[in-house]
Design a protein around this motif. Sequence first.
Motif, mmCIF file in Angstrom:
data_model
loop_
_atom_site.group_PDB
_atom_site.id
_atom_site.type_symbol
_atom_site.label_atom_id
_atom_site.label_comp_id
_atom_site.label_asym_id
_atom_site.label_seq_id
_atom_site.Cartn_x
_atom_site.Cartn_y
_atom_site.Cartn_z
ATOM 1 N N CYS A 90 -7.366 -4.024 37.580
ATOM 2 C CA CYS A 90 -8.251 -5.186 37.619
ATOM 3 C C CYS A 90 -9.655 -4.760 37.218
ATOM 4 C CB CYS A 90 -8.274 -5.804 39.011
ATOM 5 S SG CYS A 90 -6.707 -6.593 39.481
ATOM 6 N N ASN A 141 -6.779 -9.016 35.176
ATOM 7 C CA ASN A 141 -5.671 -8.401 35.920
ATOM 8 C C ASN A 141 -4.560 -8.087 34.935
ATOM 9 O OD1 ASN A 141 -3.421 -7.797 37.570
ATOM 10 N ND2 ASN A 141 -4.123 -9.169 39.193
ATOM 11 N N ARG A 190 -10.508 -1.630 39.750
ATOM 12 C CA ARG A 190 -9.524 -1.402 40.805
ATOM 13 C C ARG A 190 -8.168 -1.178 40.160
ATOM 14 N NH1 ARG A 190 -12.724 -5.614 42.943
ATOM 15 N NH2 ARG A 190 -13.581 -5.178 45.015
ATOM 16 N N TYR A 191 -7.412 -0.225 40.739
ATOM 17 C CA TYR A 191 -6.035 -0.090 40.276
ATOM 18 C C TYR A 191 -5.136 0.140 41.487
ATOM 19 C CZ TYR A 191 -6.415 5.019 40.788
ATOM 20 O OH TYR A 191 -6.577 6.287 41.271
ATOM 21 N N GLU A 192 -3.911 -0.259 41.356
ATOM 22 C CA GLU A 192 -2.933 -0.130 42.440
ATOM 23 C C GLU A 192 -1.642 0.415 41.855
ATOM 24 O OE1 GLU A 192 -1.050 -2.807 46.100
ATOM 25 O OE2 GLU A 192 -2.640 -3.594 44.802
ATOM 26 N N CYS A 203 -3.508 -5.872 42.470
ATOM 27 C CA CYS A 203 -4.626 -4.953 42.729
ATOM 28 C C CYS A 203 -5.355 -5.239 44.039
ATOM 29 C CB CYS A 203 -5.670 -5.010 41.601
ATOM 30 S SG CYS A 203 -5.014 -4.829 39.951
ATOM 31 N N GLY A 206 -5.708 -2.129 46.007
ATOM 32 C CA GLY A 206 -5.864 -0.980 45.128
ATOM 33 C C GLY A 206 -7.162 -0.224 45.343
#
Length: 355
Positions: A90, A141, A190-192, A203, A206
């Motif tokens: 994201c 996203n 942000r990453y997940e 995310c 994340g």
Amino acid sequence: MKLFQWYYSPLLVLGAWWLPTIEANAETDVETNAVSVACRAGMNTAAGSTGNVNIGSKITPANAHNASLTVTLIYSCTNLGSTAGTVSVCLGADGGSYNPTNISPRYMSINGPGTNPRLAFTMTQNNILWGTRNGSGSEYNSGARPIAAGSTITGQTSIKFSLVSDPSNVNATPGVYTSNFLDTGNTTLRYEDNDLAHPTGDCTTGIQIPVRFPFTVQATVIPSCSVTSASDVNLGSHSASKKSITGNNPSAINVTCTKGTPYTIGLMPSNKRVDGAGVMSGTGGNTDKIAYQLRSTTGIAGQIWGNTATSTTLGNGVLGKINGVNQSYPVYVTVPSADFKPDDYSDKVTIQLNY
């Protein structure tokens, strides 16, 4: 000296006439699974680098409300683990250094945050205002994407930067306008990641990378002038015995210039006389010529308007107004006598802007 020419005709009827480097800085996601992903991004540059977006280097009143540039926001993610999984990314941005809370529109300035003069612009993604999760607008996203052990995936989205209709844009003075989107807060990355049995694409839980994807937005306003319109001076119909004929058009010339740009206006008849003394010609085989004089003030002895002005000297021209909006200038014409063959007489006059 730059010259802008436009033509109009005196008529006599007789007569006379513009995210920080998603430097997903190898932020290691330590989990019970063996998926361990690190991500980074870049605006209009390689992921992990500081970007620059130049909306335009020649912004004038003519394009200060609609100049635009679409660039690519790139991200890359590397699975440092030994297990395949998924990752979602994201990306978002706030209002930038000028005013982080204001994204509709955002602003650039010459002198730093919150100062004037300024330029208003928007950043959109798929025609939707691009913003942040906890603020205004919508973040990008990627959705859950598969990522093999030890591999790197890349992705991208297009961000459009557009100058918009705003009083500050029309009145912007020449200079380089900038707004910085710093990796310490103005951008979000942000990453997940997860294993294949538990894919996620939102995310929401994340990692927020501390080093993100910094970039600068800029646009350069240049001195510029243009004649937006010109209309004729019609002196009407007169008998052959008429003397000392006068006529005018209160808005014969309309000029728009970058605010603060000094300029002068010169007028030159088709005979190239720099003193504004021209002659009108009839139609067909009529060889009669009617003398006339261009003037900047009213009356039979009004101020002569010719073409000796330059960008630095007034000469016999007219000094331009420099407030940045459309300005109208009247033109006056005098004719000593109408004692000529009945016909329609006219001449073409060149408008010269010096700036």
